[in-house]
Every structure is written in structure tokens, then in C-alpha cells.
Write a protein that holds these residues in place. Structure first.
Motif, short mmCIF file in Angstrom:
data_model
loop_
_atom_site.label_atom_id
_atom_site.label_comp_id
_atom_site.label_asym_id
_atom_site.label_seq_id
_atom_site.Cartn_x
_atom_site.Cartn_y
_atom_site.Cartn_z
N ASP A 29 7.42 0.13 -1.68
CA ASP A 29 7.16 -1.01 -2.11
C ASP A 29 7.74 -2.72 -2.46
O ASP A 29 8.39 -3.39 -3.41
N TRP A 32 6.18 -7.71 1.27
CA TRP A 32 5.82 -8.15 2.23
C TRP A 32 5.97 -7.59 3.28
O TRP A 32 7.17 -7.01 3.09
N VAL A 67 3.25 -4.84 -2.58
CA VAL A 67 1.80 -4.38 -1.42
C VAL A 67 1.59 -3.43 -1.96
O VAL A 67 -0.07 -2.81 -1.99
N ILE A 70 -1.75 -4.52 -4.29
CA ILE A 70 -2.92 -4.70 -3.81
C ILE A 70 -3.68 -3.42 -3.14
O ILE A 70 -5.15 -3.14 -3.14
N THR A 71 -2.72 -2.49 -2.43
CA THR A 71 -3.23 -2.06 -1.83
C THR A 71 -3.70 -0.32 -1.92
O THR A 71 -4.49 0.73 -1.61
N GLY A 72 -2.67 -0.24 -2.78
CA GLY A 72 -2.65 1.18 -3.59
C GLY A 72 -2.04 2.52 -2.89
O GLY A 72 -1.89 3.50 -3.10
N VAL A 73 -1.37 1.90 -1.63
CA VAL A 73 -0.22 2.75 -0.84
C VAL A 73 0.58 2.36 -0.42
O VAL A 73 0.96 1.01 0.16
#
Length: 75
Positions: A29, A32, A67, A70-73
Motif C-alpha cells: 500500500d 507511489w 495507491v 486511489i485505485t482500490g487495487v
């Protein structure tokens, strides 16, 4: 906030780098990341350039999103 850069060799021709909180025990997690760098030097230079930008944002008082937020991944 104490940020760290991590560079990892992934296979024969691939380098990965990320920036995370040094106190965060979860490496999946980051704030960047960059993947598919051709050399360790490229991965480190790219990460350090981003770390300078992130540090400036923190000095201004901006919030850094992870990340995963923002992306959920997870990375």
C-alpha cells in the motif's frame, strides 16, 4: 511523516520502486510506485525525483493519498 524509497529487482530485466511510510508494515500500500524500469539506476532516479515532489507537497501541508485509496487495487 517519514518516507522511504524501496527498489526491488523483479526478474531478468525489470526493476520496481515505491515510496511508502517507513513505519508502515504493509508493503502493498505505497504512496507511489513505478514498474518495468530497465535498470536499478533508472528505478532509483525516478523514485527520488518523485520523493522530492512529494516532500514539497508535505511541506505545503498537502495530504498524500495511497495507491490503494486511489485505485482500490493493492500493488
Amino acid at each position: 511523516m517519514n518516507l522511504k524509497v524501496r527498489v526491488v529487482h523483479c526478474g531478468n530485466r525489470r526493476w520496481y520502486a515505491d515510496i511508502d511510510d517507513a513505519d508502515d508494515p504493509q508493503p502493498d500500500d505505497p504512496f507511489w510506485y513505478v514498474d518495468n524500469c530497465r535498470t536499478q539506476t533508472q528505478a532509483l532516479q525516478t523514485a527520488c525525483a518523485e520523493l522530492r515532489l512529494m516532500s514539497g507537497r508535505l511541506v505545503r501541508g498537502d495530504h498524500l493519498d495511497r495507491v490503494l485509496d486511489i485505485t482500490g487495487v493493492p500493488v
